[in-house]
Design an enzyme around this catalytic site. Structure first.
Site, PDB file in Angstrom:
ATOM      1  N   ASN A 122       0.827  -1.218   0.000  1.00  0.00           N
ATOM      2  CA  ASN A 122       0.000   0.000   0.000  1.00  0.00           C
ATOM      3  C   ASN A 122       0.858   1.264   0.000  1.00  0.00           C
ATOM      4  OD1 ASN A 122       0.964   0.043   2.583  1.00  0.00           O
ATOM      5  ND2 ASN A 122      -1.014   0.307   3.596  1.00  0.00           N
ATOM      6  N   VAL A 138      -2.837  -4.887   3.034  1.00  0.00           N
ATOM      7  CA  VAL A 138      -3.032  -6.315   3.336  1.00  0.00           C
ATOM      8  C   VAL A 138      -3.741  -6.562   4.669  1.00  0.00           C
ATOM      9  CG1 VAL A 138      -1.093  -7.059   1.893  1.00  0.00           C
ATOM     10  CG2 VAL A 138      -0.717  -6.641   4.341  1.00  0.00           C
ATOM     11  N   LYS A 144      -1.849  -3.271  13.200  1.00  0.00           N
ATOM     12  CA  LYS A 144      -2.816  -3.907  12.301  1.00  0.00           C
ATOM     13  C   LYS A 144      -2.140  -4.796  11.263  1.00  0.00           C
ATOM     14  CE  LYS A 144      -6.487  -1.783  10.722  1.00  0.00           C
ATOM     15  NZ  LYS A 144      -7.299  -0.718  10.087  1.00  0.00           N
ATOM     16  N   GLY A 160      -4.257 -16.642   5.668  1.00  0.00           N
ATOM     17  CA  GLY A 160      -5.496 -17.163   5.085  1.00  0.00           C
ATOM     18  C   GLY A 160      -5.332 -17.385   3.588  1.00  0.00           C
ATOM     19  N   ALA A 202       8.309 -12.437   7.822  1.00  0.00           N
ATOM     20  CA  ALA A 202       9.458 -11.601   8.186  1.00  0.00           C
ATOM     21  C   ALA A 202       9.252 -11.120   9.609  1.00  0.00           C
ATOM     22  CB  ALA A 202       9.564 -10.412   7.228  1.00  0.00           C
ATOM     23  N   TYR A 256       5.423  -2.430  17.653  1.00  0.00           N
ATOM     24  CA  TYR A 256       6.132  -3.230  16.645  1.00  0.00           C
ATOM     25  C   TYR A 256       6.484  -4.605  17.219  1.00  0.00           C
ATOM     26  CZ  TYR A 256       9.848  -4.269  13.182  1.00  0.00           C
ATOM     27  OH  TYR A 256      10.643  -4.828  12.199  1.00  0.00           O
TER      28      TYR A 256
HETATM   29  P1  NAD Z   1      10.085  -0.915   4.480  1.00  0.00           P
HETATM   30  O1  NAD Z   1       9.274   0.074   5.240  1.00  0.00           O
HETATM   31  O2  NAD Z   1      11.015  -0.417   3.436  1.00  0.00           O
HETATM   32  O3  NAD Z   1       9.139  -2.001   3.809  1.00  0.00           O
HETATM   33  C1  NAD Z   1       7.898  -2.375   4.334  1.00  0.00           C
HETATM   34  C2  NAD Z   1       6.871  -2.324   3.196  1.00  0.00           C
HETATM   35  O4  NAD Z   1       5.597  -2.772   3.692  1.00  0.00           O
HETATM   36  C3  NAD Z   1       6.663  -0.916   2.649  1.00  0.00           C
HETATM   37  O5  NAD Z   1       6.772  -0.929   1.241  1.00  0.00           O
HETATM   38  C4  NAD Z   1       5.245  -0.559   3.089  1.00  0.00           C
HETATM   39  O6  NAD Z   1       4.598   0.332   2.210  1.00  0.00           O
HETATM   40  C5  NAD Z   1       4.592  -1.935   3.145  1.00  0.00           C
HETATM   41  N1  NAD Z   1       3.416  -1.999   4.013  1.00  0.00           N
HETATM   42  C6  NAD Z   1       3.319  -1.612   5.316  1.00  0.00           C
HETATM   43  N2  NAD Z   1       2.068  -1.809   5.767  1.00  0.00           N
HETATM   44  C7  NAD Z   1       1.357  -2.351   4.735  1.00  0.00           C
HETATM   45  C8  NAD Z   1       0.009  -2.785   4.580  1.00  0.00           C
HETATM   46  N3  NAD Z   1      -0.880  -2.715   5.576  1.00  0.00           N
HETATM   47  N4  NAD Z   1      -0.355  -3.303   3.379  1.00  0.00           N
HETATM   48  C9  NAD Z   1       0.515  -3.402   2.363  1.00  0.00           C
HETATM   49  N5  NAD Z   1       1.800  -2.997   2.443  1.00  0.00           N
HETATM   50  C10 NAD Z   1       2.216  -2.479   3.616  1.00  0.00           C
HETATM   51  O7  NAD Z   1      10.878  -1.771   5.582  1.00  0.00           O
HETATM   52  P2  NAD Z   1      11.952  -2.953   5.409  1.00  0.00           P
HETATM   53  O8  NAD Z   1      13.146  -2.575   6.170  1.00  0.00           O
HETATM   54  O9  NAD Z   1      12.081  -3.339   3.990  1.00  0.00           O
HETATM   55  O10 NAD Z   1      11.237  -4.119   6.217  1.00  0.00           O
HETATM   56  C11 NAD Z   1      10.581  -5.196   5.548  1.00  0.00           C
HETATM   57  C12 NAD Z   1      10.174  -6.259   6.559  1.00  0.00           C
HETATM   58  O11 NAD Z   1      11.332  -6.782   7.212  1.00  0.00           O
HETATM   59  C13 NAD Z   1       9.260  -5.734   7.669  1.00  0.00           C
HETATM   60  O12 NAD Z   1       8.280  -6.705   7.971  1.00  0.00           O
HETATM   61  C14 NAD Z   1      10.195  -5.550   8.834  1.00  0.00           C
HETATM   62  O13 NAD Z   1       9.535  -5.672  10.065  1.00  0.00           O
HETATM   63  C15 NAD Z   1      11.204  -6.669   8.614  1.00  0.00           C
HETATM   64  N6  NAD Z   1      12.506  -6.359   9.247  1.00  0.00           N
HETATM   65  C16 NAD Z   1      13.369  -5.472   8.684  1.00  0.00           C
HETATM   66  C17 NAD Z   1      14.578  -5.192   9.317  1.00  0.00           C
HETATM   67  C18 NAD Z   1      15.610  -4.256   8.728  1.00  0.00           C
HETATM   68  O14 NAD Z   1      16.648  -4.068   9.347  1.00  0.00           O
HETATM   69  N7  NAD Z   1      15.404  -3.659   7.581  1.00  0.00           N
HETATM   70  C19 NAD Z   1      14.874  -5.802  10.536  1.00  0.00           C
HETATM   71  C20 NAD Z   1      13.941  -6.665  11.100  1.00  0.00           C
HETATM   72  C21 NAD Z   1      12.760  -6.959  10.429  1.00  0.00           C
END
Ligand code: NAD
Ligand code: UDP
Length: 312
Positions: free
Chosen positions: A32, A57, A91, A102, A114, A145
């Site tokens: 989104n 989502v 959420k 699902g 993740a 978080y």
């Molecule tokens: P990011 O913010 O670049 O990517 C997250 C993406 O999810 C974004 O594109 C955002 O628009 C999308 N998103 C968020 N809520 C949404 C929703 N309701 N519906 C659809 N899309 C949605 O962050 P990232 O660093 O790429 O992280 C990606 C995943 O990895 C996350 O789940 C994060 O918790 C996990 N993670 C990342 C790190 C890190 O160091 N980068 C560490 C631990 C965990």
């Protein structure tokens, strides 16, 4: 395989899409764009084997045709983002994980979550093995978080146990690289952005807290290996090379030739004092360990940010 990646327009999600396409799979990215950026996937638009769907989502996800895997990466991930978006973060961890599970169940697809090192909170065991249950403050600012991801892990295991969905859980430790947003507030883009503008680097607290930084290509390699493995229990992925934030700031200043030094700012509440992954399980089960050195990874990240920084 036909693979759906939630959060596919984000930092890690977009690198994952690139890698899965390079491996010959067809990919659907659902995002989104709440913290993501369409620029991250613009080079993929128009390919026959790639589809982007703009969708939140936390609502029902409708996908036509078969799916072999659902990789759930959607979630605000930087402390600044999830402090600004606490309810959306809860959420997407709760409702979004439920919807993605699902979908996987309905399609008979494998599911990969993740998760994060934040499930360990401010850890009392160091380094952190997967068997550690963590030290999380549920009502602190980071609770939105941490608890969302802990709930997501519990929900994933419940779908595995009750519905027999083939599930995988990766606990990701601090990962960095090109396509992070310069303003996402995380230490890597903050420090590199400040250094390239010739500003002092903002070290929170006295800078003695530690982190370990993993280059995104290494992380993606580990995620792909986990997806294809038989491991149902959580697996840590990250780089065990630990350093203090002050050492990290000095390194960035050295690498960029920034002479402005550092300034000390207040330490955010509940900021973990230490963090380093115990990756023995990833080594044993996936034959995985990081290959990109911090110097090499930072060179690539600095190069990326150089074209995006406007002088102060
Ligand atoms: P990011 O913010 O670049 O990517 C997250 C993406 O999810 C974004 O594109 C955002 O628009 C999308 N998103 C968020 N809520 C949404 C929703 N309701 N519906 C659809 N899309 C949605 O962050 P990232 O660093 O790429 O992280 C990606 C995943 O990895 C996350 O789940 C994060 O918790 C996990 N993670 C990342 C790190 C890190 O160091 N980068 C560490 C631990 C965990
Ligand atoms: N940090 C810092 N200066 C900044 C941004 C972050 O000193 O400008 C510190 C932060 O307090 C934390 C570490 O760097 O101790 C890593 O922060 P980040 O936001 O990247 O992620 P975290 O590991 O805390 O989730």
């Amino acid at each position: 395989m036909r693979i759906l990646v939630t959060g596919g327009a984000g930092f890690i999600g977009s690198h994952l899409c690139d890698r899965l396409l390079a491996d010959g799979h067809s990919v659907i990215a659902v995002d989104n764009l709440i913290t993501g950026n369409p620029d991250n996937i613009v080079h993929l638009l128009g390919r026959d084997d790639f589809l982007f769907i703009k969708h939140d989502v936390t609502n029902y996800i409708y996908i036509d045709g078969p799916l072999d895997a659902v990789l759930h990466f959607a979630s605000p991930a930087s402390p600044i983002d999830y402090l600004k978006l606490p309810i959306q973060t809860l959420k997407v961890g709760a409702l979004g994980t439920h919807k993605a599970l699902g979908l996987a169940r309905a399609k008979g697809a494998r599911f990969l979550l993740a998760s994060t090192s934040e499930v360990y909170g401010d850890p009392l065991i160091h380094p952190q093995p997967e068997t550690y249950w963590g030290n999380v403050n549920p009502v602190g600012p980071r609770g939105v978080y941490d608890e969302a991801k802990r709930f997501a892990e519990a929900m994933t295991m419940a779908y595995h146990r009750v519905h027999g969905v083939e599930t995988r859980i990766v606990r990701i430790f601090n990962t960095y690289g090109p396509r992070m947003r310069l303003d996402d507030g995380r230490v890597v883009p903050n420090f590199i952005g400040q250094a390239l503008r010739g500003q002092p680097l903002t070290v929170y607290g006295d800078g003695s807290q530690t982190r370990s930084f993993c280059y995104v290509d290494d992380l993606v390699e580990g995620v792909v290996r986990l997806l294809h493995s038989d491991e149902v229990e959580p697996v840590n992925l990250g780089n065990p090379h630990e350093m203090s934030i002050l050492e990290f700031a000095n390194l960035i200043n050295r690498m960029t030739g920034n002479r402005a030094g550092v300034v000390f700012k207040p330490l955010p509440k509940d900021d973990p004092r230490v963090r380093r992954p115990d990756i023995s399980k990833a080594r044993r089960v996936l034959g995985w360990e990081p290959k990109v050195s911090l110097d090499e990874g930072l060179e690539r990240a600095i190069e990326y940010f150089r074209s995006r920084v406007t002088p102060a």
